[in-house]
Design a protein around this motif. Structure first.
Motif, short mmCIF file in Angstrom:
data_model
loop_
_atom_site.label_atom_id
_atom_site.label_comp_id
_atom_site.label_asym_id
_atom_site.label_seq_id
_atom_site.Cartn_x
_atom_site.Cartn_y
_atom_site.Cartn_z
N ALA A 178 0.98 -1.26 -0.13
CA ALA A 178 -0.03 -0.13 -0.20
C ALA A 178 0.84 1.22 -0.05
CB ALA A 178 -0.79 -0.05 1.22
N LEU A 179 1.96 1.18 0.89
CA LEU A 179 2.81 2.52 1.05
C LEU A 179 3.81 2.38 -0.49
CD1 LEU A 179 3.93 2.05 4.51
CD2 LEU A 179 2.26 3.72 3.79
N LEU A 180 4.04 1.50 -1.13
CA LEU A 180 4.68 1.69 -2.25
C LEU A 180 3.73 2.19 -3.51
CD1 LEU A 180 6.52 -1.66 -2.28
CD2 LEU A 180 7.58 0.64 -2.15
N LEU A 181 2.71 1.74 -3.31
CA LEU A 181 1.47 2.44 -4.29
C LEU A 181 1.41 3.86 -4.00
CD1 LEU A 181 -0.40 2.01 -6.58
CD2 LEU A 181 -2.12 1.44 -5.11
N LEU A 182 1.29 4.18 -2.86
CA LEU A 182 1.04 5.70 -2.50
C LEU A 182 2.53 6.61 -2.84
CD1 LEU A 182 -0.76 5.58 0.66
CD2 LEU A 182 -1.59 6.15 -1.36
N GLN A 183 3.56 5.93 -2.75
CA GLN A 183 4.86 6.54 -3.15
C GLN A 183 4.89 6.70 -4.61
OE1 GLN A 183 9.28 5.86 -2.01
NE2 GLN A 183 8.75 4.03 -3.33
N LYS A 184 4.51 5.66 -5.46
CA LYS A 184 4.35 5.86 -6.85
C LYS A 184 3.45 6.89 -7.14
CE LYS A 184 3.82 2.95 -10.85
NZ LYS A 184 3.23 1.65 -11.44
N ALA A 185 2.23 7.11 -6.51
CA ALA A 185 1.38 8.27 -7.02
C ALA A 185 1.95 9.38 -6.53
CB ALA A 185 0.10 8.05 -6.17
N GLY A 186 3.01 9.67 -5.68
CA GLY A 186 3.47 10.85 -5.25
C GLY A 186 3.13 11.35 -4.10
N VAL A 187 2.32 10.55 -3.18
CA VAL A 187 1.91 11.18 -2.07
C VAL A 187 2.72 11.09 -0.66
CG1 VAL A 187 -0.07 10.65 -0.18
CG2 VAL A 187 -0.48 10.23 -2.74
N ILE A 188 3.59 10.08 -0.66
CA ILE A 188 4.77 9.88 0.23
C ILE A 188 5.94 9.61 -0.49
CG2 ILE A 188 3.00 9.39 2.23
CD1 ILE A 188 3.83 6.38 1.62
N THR A 189 6.96 9.56 0.50
CA THR A 189 8.41 9.08 0.09
C THR A 189 8.78 8.22 1.14
OG1 THR A 189 8.87 10.95 -1.31
CG2 THR A 189 10.49 9.48 -0.71
N LEU A 190 9.13 6.98 0.82
CA LEU A 190 9.77 6.12 1.88
C LEU A 190 11.21 6.21 1.80
CD1 LEU A 190 7.93 2.90 0.66
CD2 LEU A 190 7.42 4.18 2.56
N LYS A 191 11.86 5.86 2.88
CA LYS A 191 13.36 6.00 3.34
C LYS A 191 14.07 4.98 2.19
CE LYS A 191 12.50 6.83 8.19
NZ LYS A 191 12.69 6.15 9.42
N ASP A 192 13.34 3.85 2.53
CA ASP A 192 14.01 2.60 1.04
C ASP A 192 12.71 2.69 0.25
OD1 ASP A 192 14.65 0.73 -0.34
OD2 ASP A 192 15.24 -0.64 1.47
N GLU A 193 12.82 3.17 -1.00
CA GLU A 193 11.88 3.36 -2.05
C GLU A 193 11.57 2.09 -2.56
OE1 GLU A 193 12.72 6.37 -4.73
OE2 GLU A 193 13.04 7.86 -3.28
N SER A 194 12.11 0.80 -2.37
CA SER A 194 11.66 -0.46 -2.74
C SER A 194 11.56 -1.59 -1.53
CB SER A 194 12.75 -0.95 -3.82
OG SER A 194 14.09 -0.84 -3.11
N LYS A 195 11.35 -0.81 -0.30
CA LYS A 195 11.07 -1.93 0.73
C LYS A 195 9.70 -2.58 0.69
CE LYS A 195 11.68 -2.64 5.78
NZ LYS A 195 12.18 -1.62 6.89
N ILE A 196 9.42 -3.70 0.21
CA ILE A 196 8.04 -4.32 0.15
C ILE A 196 7.52 -4.60 1.56
CG2 ILE A 196 8.56 -5.37 -1.91
CD1 ILE A 196 8.77 -8.13 -0.51
N THR A 197 8.30 -4.52 2.73
CA THR A 197 7.41 -4.73 3.83
C THR A 197 7.59 -3.35 4.75
OG1 THR A 197 9.77 -5.36 4.80
CG2 THR A 197 8.07 -7.20 4.20
N ALA A 198 7.60 -2.21 4.18
CA ALA A 198 7.50 -0.92 4.77
C ALA A 198 6.47 -0.71 5.73
CB ALA A 198 7.83 0.38 3.69
N THR A 199 6.35 -0.17 6.59
CA THR A 199 5.46 0.45 7.60
C THR A 199 5.53 1.89 7.54
OG1 THR A 199 6.78 0.49 9.62
CG2 THR A 199 5.86 -1.69 8.79
#
Length: 260
Positions: A136-157
């Motif tokens: 879910a977070l990866l999808l929001l990152q792809k949509a430009g809503v957020i940015t993750l510390k590790d942009e490819s982490k599939i178990t991000a919280t």
């Protein structure tokens, strides 16, 4: 002489009967689309001597437990990242038999019509299991809503979010409950099987949705001791047949995409 012929005929009939006796194969599945797809292939398998017993579950835990404890032969509801996380966390050794389809993951709202309308501090609900929450977070990152510390982490919280410009308030909830609380939050990231069960049309209702390149292929899962059985391989072949491809394309109209 007649008695001998009769006995021989009975013996032949018994042998023939044993040869075609159906082998039962029990499979745990979530209702939509997994159980529906399994019910579709049931007649085909019956013709091949396999009696498919489909048991419907509405959670993501019991199907794996049931297979691991040998109460069920297989399950059909999850993708590989989820299975890997489950095996690691629970100490199980379940294995993939074959990949079948992709259910593009989407973001839904009953309050806004686009992600641009998300307000400061808006409440966003995501699944609470590591792989689907990260998805879910990866999808929001792809949509430009957020940015993750590790942009490819599939178990991000939510703790892995580096940039949250609108200070969104993330709520981690059980995946199955998300459609039911859709009107209580500003945005919910929902697995397609639960979206379909709730009457949502992913291709029309999702504000953003994964593309067909999604790596989250839904898989048939079994144990090492039965994954290569004749009945299991017949099921795997049936699930990847042209008939199933046509069934998926016609019934789900892009909400579910064949992965073969």
């Amino acid at each position: 002489m007649n008695l001998k012929k009769t006995l021989a005929a009975l013996a032949a009939a018994a042998t023939f009967s044993g040869a075609v006796a159906a082998e039962e194969l029990s499979v745990a599945a979530t209702p939509v689309p997994h159980a529906e797809i399994l019910e579709f292939v049931k007649p085909q398998l019956a013709e091949q001597g396999v009696e498919l017993d489909v048991k419907v579950f509405t959670d993501y835990i019991q199907p794996n437990i049931q297979v691991d404890q040998k109460r069920m032969d297989a399950n059909f509801f999850q993708h590989q990242p989820y299975l890997d996380e489950f095996n690691e966390g629970r100490g199980t050794n379940l294995v993939t038999v074959t990949g079948v389809h992709v259910e593009p993951f989407g973001a839904y709202s009953s309050k806004i019509d686009s992600l641009d309308e998300l307000k400061e501090g808006a409440v966003v609900a995501i699944p609470n299991d590591p792989t689907n929450g990260g998805r879910a977070l990866l999808l929001l990152q792809k949509a430009g809503v957020i940015t993750l510390k590790d942009e490819s982490k599939i178990t991000a919280t939510p703790r892995d979010i580096a940039d949250n410009p609108k200070d969104l308030d993330f709520k981690e909830l059980e995946a199955a409950t998300l459609p039911r609380i859709l009107n209580q939050v500003d945005l919910a990231l929902i697995n397609t099987n639960y979206a379909l069960e709730a009457g949502l049309n992913p291709s029309e209702d999702a504000l953003v949705i994964e593309g067909s390149e999604s790596p989250y292929v839904n898989i048939l899962v079994a144990r090492p001791d039965n994954k290569d059985s004749e009945a299991m391989q017949k099921l795997a072949a049936a699930l990847k047949s042209d008939a199933v491809r046509d069934f998926i394309m016609e019934k789900y109209e892009g909400a579910v995409v064949p992965a073969f």
